[in-house]
Design a protein around this motif. Structure first.
Motif, PDB file in Angstrom:
ATOM      1  N   TRP A  16      31.589 -60.317  22.048  1.00 49.27           N
ATOM      2  CA  TRP A  16      32.011 -60.529  20.669  1.00 49.27           C
ATOM      3  C   TRP A  16      31.079 -59.881  19.652  1.00 49.27           C
ATOM      4  CZ3 TRP A  16      35.733 -61.197  17.535  1.00 49.27           C
ATOM      5  CH2 TRP A  16      35.499 -61.590  16.215  1.00 49.27           C
ATOM      6  N   GLU A  17      29.770 -59.832  19.926  1.00 48.40           N
ATOM      7  CA  GLU A  17      28.829 -59.306  18.940  1.00 48.40           C
ATOM      8  C   GLU A  17      29.159 -57.852  18.594  1.00 48.40           C
ATOM      9  OE1 GLU A  17      25.930 -58.893  16.189  1.00 48.40           O
ATOM     10  OE2 GLU A  17      26.773 -60.715  17.071  1.00 48.40           O
ATOM     11  N   TYR A  18      29.523 -57.059  19.594  1.00 48.95           N
ATOM     12  CA  TYR A  18      29.876 -55.654  19.329  1.00 48.95           C
ATOM     13  C   TYR A  18      31.161 -55.576  18.515  1.00 48.95           C
ATOM     14  CZ  TYR A  18      31.315 -50.832  20.168  1.00 48.95           C
ATOM     15  OH  TYR A  18      31.736 -49.533  19.992  1.00 48.95           O
ATOM     16  N   THR A  19      32.142 -56.424  18.869  1.00 53.39           N
ATOM     17  CA  THR A  19      33.397 -56.441  18.116  1.00 53.39           C
ATOM     18  C   THR A  19      33.151 -56.845  16.668  1.00 53.39           C
ATOM     19  OG1 THR A  19      34.645 -57.012  20.118  1.00 53.39           O
ATOM     20  CG2 THR A  19      35.700 -57.480  17.998  1.00 53.39           C
ATOM     21  N   ARG A  20      32.271 -57.829  16.470  1.00 49.91           N
ATOM     22  CA  ARG A  20      31.949 -58.288  15.117  1.00 49.91           C
ATOM     23  C   ARG A  20      31.342 -57.169  14.282  1.00 49.91           C
ATOM     24  NH1 ARG A  20      27.502 -59.875  12.507  1.00 49.91           N
ATOM     25  NH2 ARG A  20      27.728 -61.437  10.847  1.00 49.91           N
ATOM     26  N   GLU A  21      30.429 -56.418  14.865  1.00 56.38           N
ATOM     27  CA  GLU A  21      29.806 -55.303  14.139  1.00 56.38           C
ATOM     28  C   GLU A  21      30.838 -54.258  13.746  1.00 56.38           C
ATOM     29  OE1 GLU A  21      26.778 -53.911  16.713  1.00 56.38           O
ATOM     30  OE2 GLU A  21      25.430 -55.637  16.389  1.00 56.38           O
ATOM     31  N   GLN A  22      31.784 -53.988  14.655  1.00 58.00           N
ATOM     32  CA  GLN A  22      32.846 -53.029  14.328  1.00 58.00           C
ATOM     33  C   GLN A  22      33.719 -53.532  13.188  1.00 58.00           C
ATOM     34  OE1 GLN A  22      34.720 -52.394  18.277  1.00 58.00           O
ATOM     35  NE2 GLN A  22      34.201 -50.233  17.970  1.00 58.00           N
ATOM     36  N   LEU A  23      34.028 -54.812  13.192  1.00 61.76           N
ATOM     37  CA  LEU A  23      34.854 -55.383  12.135  1.00 61.76           C
ATOM     38  C   LEU A  23      34.177 -55.261  10.780  1.00 61.76           C
ATOM     39  CD1 LEU A  23      36.111 -58.598  13.971  1.00 61.76           C
ATOM     40  CD2 LEU A  23      37.547 -56.702  13.196  1.00 61.76           C
ATOM     41  N   LEU A  24      32.894 -55.592  10.717  1.00 60.98           N
ATOM     42  CA  LEU A  24      32.168 -55.538   9.448  1.00 60.98           C
ATOM     43  C   LEU A  24      31.987 -54.101   8.960  1.00 60.98           C
ATOM     44  CD1 LEU A  24      29.449 -58.297  10.006  1.00 60.98           C
ATOM     45  CD2 LEU A  24      31.392 -58.377   8.448  1.00 60.98           C
ATOM     46  N   ALA A  25      31.920 -53.162   9.891  1.00 61.74           N
ATOM     47  CA  ALA A  25      31.751 -51.757   9.510  1.00 61.74           C
ATOM     48  C   ALA A  25      33.077 -51.074   9.196  1.00 61.74           C
ATOM     49  CB  ALA A  25      31.036 -51.006  10.633  1.00 61.74           C
ATOM     50  N   GLY A  26      34.195 -51.788   9.435  1.00 63.23           N
ATOM     51  CA  GLY A  26      35.502 -51.181   9.188  1.00 63.23           C
ATOM     52  C   GLY A  26      35.909 -50.183  10.245  1.00 63.23           C
ATOM     53  N   GLU A  27      35.344 -50.290  11.445  1.00 58.57           N
ATOM     54  CA  GLU A  27      35.608 -49.317  12.506  1.00 58.57           C
ATOM     55  C   GLU A  27      36.421 -49.899  13.660  1.00 58.57           C
ATOM     56  OE1 GLU A  27      31.734 -48.121  13.648  1.00 58.57           O
ATOM     57  OE2 GLU A  27      31.319 -47.022  11.774  1.00 58.57           O
ATOM     58  N   TYR A  28      36.789 -51.165  13.576  1.00 59.79           N
ATOM     59  CA  TYR A  28      37.507 -51.786  14.690  1.00 59.79           C
ATOM     60  C   TYR A  28      38.924 -51.230  14.780  1.00 59.79           C
ATOM     61  CZ  TYR A  28      39.665 -55.228  17.744  1.00 59.79           C
ATOM     62  OH  TYR A  28      40.339 -55.836  18.776  1.00 59.79           O
ATOM     63  N   GLN A  29      39.328 -50.859  15.997  1.00 60.54           N
ATOM     64  CA  GLN A  29      40.670 -50.343  16.246  1.00 60.54           C
ATOM     65  C   GLN A  29      41.443 -51.335  17.116  1.00 60.54           C
ATOM     66  OE1 GLN A  29      42.155 -47.705  14.980  1.00 60.54           O
ATOM     67  NE2 GLN A  29      40.321 -47.005  13.878  1.00 60.54           N
ATOM     68  N   PRO A  30      42.494 -51.961  16.576  1.00 64.48           N
ATOM     69  CA  PRO A  30      43.275 -52.903  17.389  1.00 64.48           C
ATOM     70  C   PRO A  30      43.920 -52.208  18.583  1.00 64.48           C
ATOM     71  CG  PRO A  30      43.814 -53.092  15.043  1.00 64.48           C
ATOM     72  CD  PRO A  30      42.991 -51.854  15.201  1.00 64.48           C
ATOM     73  N   SER A  31      44.098 -52.968  19.646  1.00 66.11           N
ATOM     74  CA  SER A  31      44.794 -52.448  20.824  1.00 66.11           C
ATOM     75  C   SER A  31      46.297 -52.383  20.548  1.00 66.11           C
ATOM     76  CB  SER A  31      44.537 -53.345  22.030  1.00 66.11           C
ATOM     77  OG  SER A  31      43.160 -53.433  22.318  1.00 66.11           O
ATOM     78  N   PRO A  32      47.013 -51.517  21.269  1.00 60.33           N
ATOM     79  CA  PRO A  32      48.483 -51.545  21.137  1.00 60.33           C
ATOM     80  C   PRO A  32      49.027 -52.914  21.530  1.00 60.33           C
ATOM     81  CG  PRO A  32      47.746 -49.592  22.333  1.00 60.33           C
ATOM     82  CD  PRO A  32      46.553 -50.484  22.202  1.00 60.33           C
ATOM     83  N   ILE A  33      50.191 -53.247  21.023  1.00 58.54           N
ATOM     84  CA  ILE A  33      50.813 -54.523  21.368  1.00 58.54           C
ATOM     85  C   ILE A  33      51.801 -54.322  22.500  1.00 58.54           C
ATOM     86  CG2 ILE A  33      50.495 -55.552  19.092  1.00 58.54           C
ATOM     87  CD1 ILE A  33      53.308 -54.795  18.381  1.00 58.54           C
ATOM     88  N   ARG A  34      51.968 -55.365  23.290  1.00 54.70           N
ATOM     89  CA  ARG A  34      52.884 -55.287  24.441  1.00 54.70           C
ATOM     90  C   ARG A  34      54.290 -55.676  23.998  1.00 54.70           C
ATOM     91  NH1 ARG A  34      54.543 -58.901  28.296  1.00 54.70           N
ATOM     92  NH2 ARG A  34      53.049 -60.488  27.612  1.00 54.70           N
ATOM     93  N   ARG A  35      55.237 -54.823  24.293  1.00 58.47           N
ATOM     94  CA  ARG A  35      56.626 -55.059  23.901  1.00 58.47           C
ATOM     95  C   ARG A  35      57.289 -56.045  24.843  1.00 58.47           C
ATOM     96  NH1 ARG A  35      61.962 -52.973  24.547  1.00 58.47           N
ATOM     97  NH2 ARG A  35      63.057 -52.643  22.568  1.00 58.47           N
ATOM     98  N   GLN A  36      57.948 -57.036  24.266  1.00 55.80           N
ATOM     99  CA  GLN A  36      58.690 -58.013  25.054  1.00 55.80           C
ATOM    100  C   GLN A  36      59.964 -58.371  24.295  1.00 55.80           C
ATOM    101  OE1 GLN A  36      56.386 -61.204  26.780  1.00 55.80           O
ATOM    102  NE2 GLN A  36      58.094 -62.636  26.636  1.00 55.80           N
ATOM    103  N   THR A  37      61.064 -58.486  25.005  1.00 57.40           N
ATOM    104  CA  THR A  37      62.334 -58.799  24.354  1.00 57.40           C
ATOM    105  C   THR A  37      62.846 -60.148  24.846  1.00 57.40           C
ATOM    106  OG1 THR A  37      63.593 -57.615  26.061  1.00 57.40           O
ATOM    107  CG2 THR A  37      62.954 -56.379  24.088  1.00 57.40           C
ATOM    108  N   ILE A  38      63.493 -60.871  23.939  1.00 57.61           N
ATOM    109  CA  ILE A  38      64.154 -62.123  24.292  1.00 57.61           C
ATOM    110  C   ILE A  38      65.570 -62.074  23.734  1.00 57.61           C
ATOM    111  CG2 ILE A  38      62.031 -63.473  24.354  1.00 57.61           C
ATOM    112  CD1 ILE A  38      62.687 -64.480  21.558  1.00 57.61           C
ATOM    113  N   PRO A  39      66.536 -62.701  24.396  1.00 62.93           N
ATOM    114  CA  PRO A  39      67.917 -62.658  23.903  1.00 62.93           C
ATOM    115  C   PRO A  39      68.073 -63.408  22.588  1.00 62.93           C
ATOM    116  CG  PRO A  39      67.727 -64.158  25.770  1.00 62.93           C
ATOM    117  CD  PRO A  39      66.417 -63.456  25.655  1.00 62.93           C
ATOM    118  N   LYS A  40      68.904 -62.869  21.691  1.00 63.86           N
ATOM    119  CA  LYS A  40      69.197 -63.522  20.417  1.00 63.86           C
ATOM    120  C   LYS A  40      70.441 -64.382  20.563  1.00 63.86           C
ATOM    121  CE  LYS A  40      68.742 -61.215  16.609  1.00 63.86           C
ATOM    122  NZ  LYS A  40      68.858 -60.173  15.555  1.00 63.86           N
ATOM    123  N   THR A  41      70.550 -65.364  19.690  1.00 61.95           N
ATOM    124  CA  THR A  41      71.655 -66.310  19.760  1.00 61.95           C
ATOM    125  C   THR A  41      73.006 -65.628  19.635  1.00 61.95           C
ATOM    126  OG1 THR A  41      70.252 -67.979  18.761  1.00 61.95           O
ATOM    127  CG2 THR A  41      72.613 -68.409  18.758  1.00 61.95           C
TER     128      THR A  41
END
Length: 460
Positions: free
Chosen positions: A91-116
């Motif tokens: 976490w400490e490394y992630t925190r430093e990236q966040l404060l420096a404005g350098e953190y890059q979020p990971s891609p999100i995993r696509r998931q589908t659910i049926p609609k009503t």
């Protein structure tokens, strides 16, 4: 001092380093941010809100919430159970990236659910670490934005619920507004315009680092079949931050409805405006289409309508008039059909499951459904559903007996006269037909299913 040895044990077995920076309480940080907002018109100077977000108390609270919510792993495969180990070492490394404005979020995993109503709803599942960060952001931004939201907005807000929204709608109908403008937005969470949303966030937040991080979360790619595709619009459901962003975007529509003096209720992207005539409703609908167009959103004309309140549903509820012209709630037809379909899936007579296993799955679903629809004033329908559910459970028992010989033996063992047991055994293969026979209802009364833990929809 190493991060491994210098740790503090938290409730829920979450651990953070003892030398973790930012000991100031989250509440104090949030208070200072709100003070800055009152004085300057913006909430948080450069880096101020970001410091409050990564403060120790705020991150601990975010971790606890993510663990409580559980959820599936993201693209990196990390589970919620692995979160404490990561927070201890990485976490400490992630925190430093966040404060420096350098953190890059990971891609999100696509998931589908049926609609009503058919089709599929796309969910975006962030990684566990990104869920913690989004939750930490939410905990700081929610108090800042919530204070300015409309009184008639109920979705995903503290101390507000769907029940509050339904009660408000029922009061409008009781007051004589018997027409409703029921607006459905076309793929709302997939169509949110990033530029419009960021513009609205910037009116209240001056922390450039935080704004940049939110922008990167909005644009994080979606992983499908191993390929990450960039996103230029939308805020997929699945992340903790998406509901707040939706409220920020739609608050402009709420304010316009308030300015015009309309009686309305909004829960997330579900908005109902209650009027006294069809003509007034059509005029309101045209105005709403213009408001949504300014936000680059589209009204789904196939699902939107101006109609009598009895003909439409809101959050699974519909309304009816009882004796004395009192407006009451009932389960909407669509919600009732969904309930029956789900119970049929749980109580299907194939799959080789024992009755106790079926009861466990049924117990969780019925308890949640009963709690959500606790406002309904139709006990007769609930009693009929209870009878129907027990009928299906008896049919499972009968099918598991399989043959007439086994049925004769089991019924005789339970005190049924041999002549009656023999007559029942003739129809051993007619599971549904005989599952509600008086003999079987006597052998397997409601109390038998109570002992299995299957809750009743109508309280005793």
């Amino acid at each position: 001092m190493s991060l491994v040895n210098a740790t503090i044990q938290m409730s829920g077995q979450l651990e953070l380093p003892l030398d973790y920076p930012g000991e100031t309480r989250t509440e104090k940080r949030s208070e200072l941010a709100n003070t800055a907002g009152r004085e300057t018109g913006h909430s948080g100077s450069h880096g101020c809100l970001m410091s409050a977000i990564v403060a120790r108390g705020n991150v601990e609270q975010a971790m606890r919430r993510v663990r409580q919510n559980q959820g599936s792993p993201g693209v990196d495969g990390m589970s919620v159970a692995e979160l404490p180990a990561y927070m201890q070492h990485g976490w400490e490394y992630t925190r430093e990236q966040l404060l420096a404005g350098e953190y890059q979020p990971s891609p999100i995993r696509r998931q589908t659910i049926p609609k009503t109503g058919g089709g599929e709803r796309i969910l975006g599942i962030p990684t566990v670490v990104d869920r913690v960060i989004q939750q930490a952001i939410l905990q700081i931004l929610q108090p800042i934005f919530d204070a300015q939201f409309s009184e008639f907005s109920y979705g995903f807000r503290p101390r507000r619920s769907a029940h509050d929204a339904v009660r408000r709608a029922r009061q409008y109908v009781q007051d004589g507004r018997r027409w409703v403008v029921d607006v459905d937005l076309e793929k709302f969470f997939d169509r949110v315009n990033h530029d419009v949303l960021m513009g609205k966030l910037a009116t209240r937040i001056s922390d450039k680092i935080l704004l940049g991080l939110i922008r990167r979360y909005l644009g994080a790619g979606m992983l499908c079949d191993g390929v990450a595709t960039p996103r230029h619009e939308g805020t997929p459901q699945g992340g903790p931050l998406s509901p707040l962003l939706a409220n920020v975007l739609l608050d402009e529509v709420d304010k316009e409805l308030e300015r015009r003096g309309h009686a309305f209720v909004r829960y997330a992207d579900d908005c109902n405006v209650y009027v006294r005539s069809r003509r007034a409703g059509q005029r309101v609908l045209r105005g709403l289409e213009q408001c949504y167009a300014k936000l680059r959103l589209r009204v789904n004309h196939a699902k939107s309508a101006v109609a009598r309140v009895w003909e439409r549903s809101f959050l699974g509820y519909s309304f009816w008039v009882a004796t004395g012209k009192v407006v009451k709630c009932r389960v909407a037809k669509e919600a009732l059909n969904r309930f029956k379909e789900r119970v049929r899936q749980i109580t299907r007579r194939s799959g080789g499951r024992s009755l106790s296993q079926v009861a466990v799955e049924l117990r969780g679903y019925l308890r949640g459904w009963r709690q959500y629809f606790s406002l309904v004033d139709t006990p007769g329908i609930s009693r009929d559903l209870d009878i129907w559910i027990r009928h299906r459970l008896r049919a499972i028992i009968v099918k598991q007996w399989k043959t007439g010989r086994v049925m004769f033996r089991e019924l005789s063992k339970r005190g049924v006269a041999q002549a009656d047991a023999a007559r029942m055994a003739i129809f051993a293969r007619c599971w549904w037909r005989i599952a509600n026979h008086p003999i079987l209802t006597r052998v397997f009364p409601v109390q038998e299913f109570d002992r299995l833990g299957v809750p009743r929809l109508v309280p005793q």
